[in-house]
Design a protein around this motif. Structure first.
Motif, mmCIF file in Angstrom:
data_model
loop_
_atom_site.group_PDB
_atom_site.id
_atom_site.type_symbol
_atom_site.label_atom_id
_atom_site.label_comp_id
_atom_site.label_asym_id
_atom_site.label_seq_id
_atom_site.Cartn_x
_atom_site.Cartn_y
_atom_site.Cartn_z
ATOM 1 N N UNK A 90 -5.815 9.655 -2.880
ATOM 2 C CA UNK A 90 -4.943 8.605 -2.931
ATOM 3 C C UNK A 90 -4.122 9.575 -2.002
ATOM 4 N N UNK A 91 -3.536 7.951 -1.256
ATOM 5 C CA UNK A 91 -1.991 8.283 -0.430
ATOM 6 C C UNK A 91 -1.417 6.878 -0.724
ATOM 7 N N UNK A 92 -0.061 7.786 -0.334
ATOM 8 C CA UNK A 92 0.816 6.967 -0.812
ATOM 9 C C UNK A 92 2.169 5.971 0.194
ATOM 10 N N UNK A 93 1.850 5.004 0.400
ATOM 11 C CA UNK A 93 2.812 4.765 1.533
ATOM 12 C C UNK A 93 3.932 4.331 0.859
ATOM 13 N N UNK A 94 4.548 4.523 2.107
ATOM 14 C CA UNK A 94 6.628 4.261 1.331
ATOM 15 C C UNK A 94 6.794 3.334 1.799
ATOM 16 N N UNK A 95 7.665 2.561 2.098
ATOM 17 C CA UNK A 95 8.182 1.462 2.525
ATOM 18 C C UNK A 95 9.783 0.992 2.010
ATOM 19 N N UNK A 96 10.265 0.093 2.340
ATOM 20 C CA UNK A 96 12.227 0.143 2.212
ATOM 21 C C UNK A 96 12.352 0.250 1.186
ATOM 22 N N UNK A 97 13.438 0.841 0.757
ATOM 23 C CA UNK A 97 14.660 0.578 -0.768
ATOM 24 C C UNK A 97 13.188 1.551 -1.329
ATOM 25 N N UNK A 98 12.572 2.732 -0.880
ATOM 26 C CA UNK A 98 12.048 3.555 -1.812
ATOM 27 C C UNK A 98 11.074 3.360 -2.403
ATOM 28 N N UNK A 99 10.000 1.614 -2.574
ATOM 29 C CA UNK A 99 9.586 1.362 -2.743
ATOM 30 C C UNK A 99 7.769 1.716 -2.039
ATOM 31 N N UNK A 100 6.862 2.288 -3.466
ATOM 32 C CA UNK A 100 5.481 2.920 -2.557
ATOM 33 C C UNK A 100 4.456 2.309 -3.594
ATOM 34 N N UNK A 101 3.294 1.980 -2.436
ATOM 35 C CA UNK A 101 1.871 1.604 -2.791
ATOM 36 C C UNK A 101 1.077 2.789 -2.804
ATOM 37 N N UNK A 102 0.059 2.780 -3.983
ATOM 38 C CA UNK A 102 -0.837 3.491 -2.913
ATOM 39 C C UNK A 102 -2.228 3.069 -2.584
ATOM 40 N N UNK A 103 -3.300 4.066 -2.129
ATOM 41 C CA UNK A 103 -4.047 3.441 -1.568
ATOM 42 C C UNK A 103 -4.880 4.748 -1.094
ATOM 43 N N UNK A 104 -6.499 3.931 -0.552
ATOM 44 C CA UNK A 104 -6.920 4.354 -1.018
ATOM 45 C C UNK A 104 -9.126 3.893 -0.160
ATOM 46 N N UNK A 105 -9.032 4.418 0.379
ATOM 47 C CA UNK A 105 -10.589 4.172 1.423
ATOM 48 C C UNK A 105 -11.708 5.154 1.279
ATOM 49 N N UNK A 106 -12.709 5.153 1.762
ATOM 50 C CA UNK A 106 -13.481 6.268 1.080
ATOM 51 C C UNK A 106 -14.956 5.504 2.168
ATOM 52 N N UNK A 107 -14.578 4.473 3.189
ATOM 53 C CA UNK A 107 -15.433 4.014 4.494
ATOM 54 C C UNK A 107 -15.724 2.788 3.660
ATOM 55 N N UNK A 108 -16.234 2.911 2.967
ATOM 56 C CA UNK A 108 -16.878 1.560 1.389
ATOM 57 C C UNK A 108 -16.034 0.979 0.497
ATOM 58 N N UNK A 109 -15.399 1.744 -0.232
ATOM 59 C CA UNK A 109 -14.437 1.675 -1.475
ATOM 60 C C UNK A 109 -13.181 1.421 -0.834
#
Length: 380
Positions: free
Chosen positions: A43-62
């Motif tokens: 997984x990769x952590x995406x950082x946005x404004x105000x120190x907010x974070x989302x975790x995202x992952x893609x293996x090409x199909x899911x």
């Protein structure tokens, strides 16, 4: 009104060939056939404004997104998004920036063929919810937060789920490590102060304005006595009740599973509206039919208050009979007696009044279509 505080959702893309999104990619090969297998991506952590974070992952199909859609790109989440569509809209806005397809609603649900001896599993043609947290704010009055949480910590909820009161008294959990459902009450002002302490150590753009806004939120929460109720519904529970299919379920489908705290508060409210003996109260509420039964249950309640474990004195059937009677009026003899947790400190009328928290005029409500992701590259 409940709103969504956390959402984990995923979807399979049968066509494949999606961009690989993660921190590392591991290519796999079947050593016997030499055939290439789907890559493994963390997984990769995406950082946005105000120190907010989302975790995202893609293996090409899911592809999968985890995080708090109500908190994304906001300085706080005292109030958040109330519908699944709004939350998925936040995630789809992020997916679009990464050239990934949006999460879609399930229009067809069917049983997937399974190996011999395995139970058939329901699947859909859209996004699947794997974890969802539902939250509501209670207003208990200035200075009453700890008394309210401490009082509630004297009650089992659901099917004998024991509470865990944290040492500082600001948080109480039920089923903390469950893969089924976890329920929590906590002091929102105390939680915001921890967040403020972290924010003050990080130098960011418009920091003074942000810190002032959070200070105002803390002052508001303290003045109203804000206690947050939170239910984290995990994957096993979702599958048991077929709540995992986005688009095939609505918000109202979740509400019947969020009543544990409310039910506990109702029993405590009933038991302390008037000052009566336990026996009188049992008779008045119709919990027992005779004075003899009422006096017997009251006697065991008094023994419990002197620190004795009634499981050692009563048979299993007798213990649970008296426990059921007393729990209906807000006394739980399944817990060790603690005078600081006794129900008289927790009355929903006169002493502690519980009501929904109003949204102040100056509060910045969430917006779905906004995204300011810090630089990140997705590899195809």
């Amino acid at each position: 009104m409940f709103f969504i505080d956390r959402l984990c959702i995923q979807q399979d893309y049968p066509e494949g060939n999606l961009p690989l999104v993660g921190r590392h990619v591991i290519e796999r090969i079947d050593l016997e056939t030499g055939e290439s297998l789907p890559p493994s991506v963390d997984q990769k952590i995406l950082e946005g404004s105000f120190s907010t974070k989302l975790t995202i992952r893609c293996d090409g199909q899911r592809y999968r997104v985890e995080g708090n859609p109500s908190r994304w790109q906001r300085p706080d989440n005292l109030f958040g998004l109330q519908t699944l569509d709004e939350c998925v809209g936040v995630y789809n806005h992020v997916l679009n920036t990464l050239n990934l397809p949006p999460f879609t609603k399930n229009t067809r649900i069917y049983y997937r063929q399974s190996p011999d001896g395995k139970k058939a599993r329901l699947v859909g043609n859209g996004a699947e919810i794997t974890v969802i947290d539902w939250t509501v704010n209670h207003q208990v009055g200035q200075g009453n937060e700890l008394a309210f949480i401490r009082g509630m910590s004297g009650m089992n909820i659901g099917r004998g789920c024991a509470p865990k009161l944290y040492p500082d008294g600001n948080t109480c959990n039920w089923r903390e490590k469950s893969n089924w459902i976890m329920t929590k009450l906590y002091n929102k002002a105390a939680e915001l102060r921890k967040h403020l302490k972290k924010e003050s150590k990080t130098v960011t753009e418009n920091q003074d304005t942000r810190l002032e806004y959070i200070e105002n939120l803390i002052t508001y929460c303290e003045s109203q006595g804000v206690v947050r109720e939170e239910h984290s519904i995990r994957q096993a529970f979702l599958k048991r009740h077929n709540l995992q299919f986005y688009g095939a379920v609505t918000e109202s489908d979740f509400y019947p599973h969020l009543h544990y705290i409310e039910n506990a508060m109702k029993t405590i409210q009933i038991s302390h509206d008037e000052h009566q003996t336990i026996a009188d109260l049992l008779l008045e509420k119709g919990i027992v039919n005779s004075r003899q039964a009422a006096n017997a249950t009251q006697n065991y309640a008094m023994i419990w208050q002197h620190g004795e474990n009634l499981k050692n004195r009563l048979s299993r059937s007798q213990f649970y009979e008296h426990k059921a009677r007393l729990k209906a009026i807000g006394i739980d003899i399944g817990q060790q007696f603690d005078v600081t947790r006794m129900c008289p400190t927790l009355r929903r009328s006169e002493v502690i009044q519980v009501s929904p928290l109003a949204v102040p005029d100056w509060y910045q409500l969430p917006k779905v279509a906004q995204s300011n992701i810090l630089p990140f590259k997705a590899f195809a």
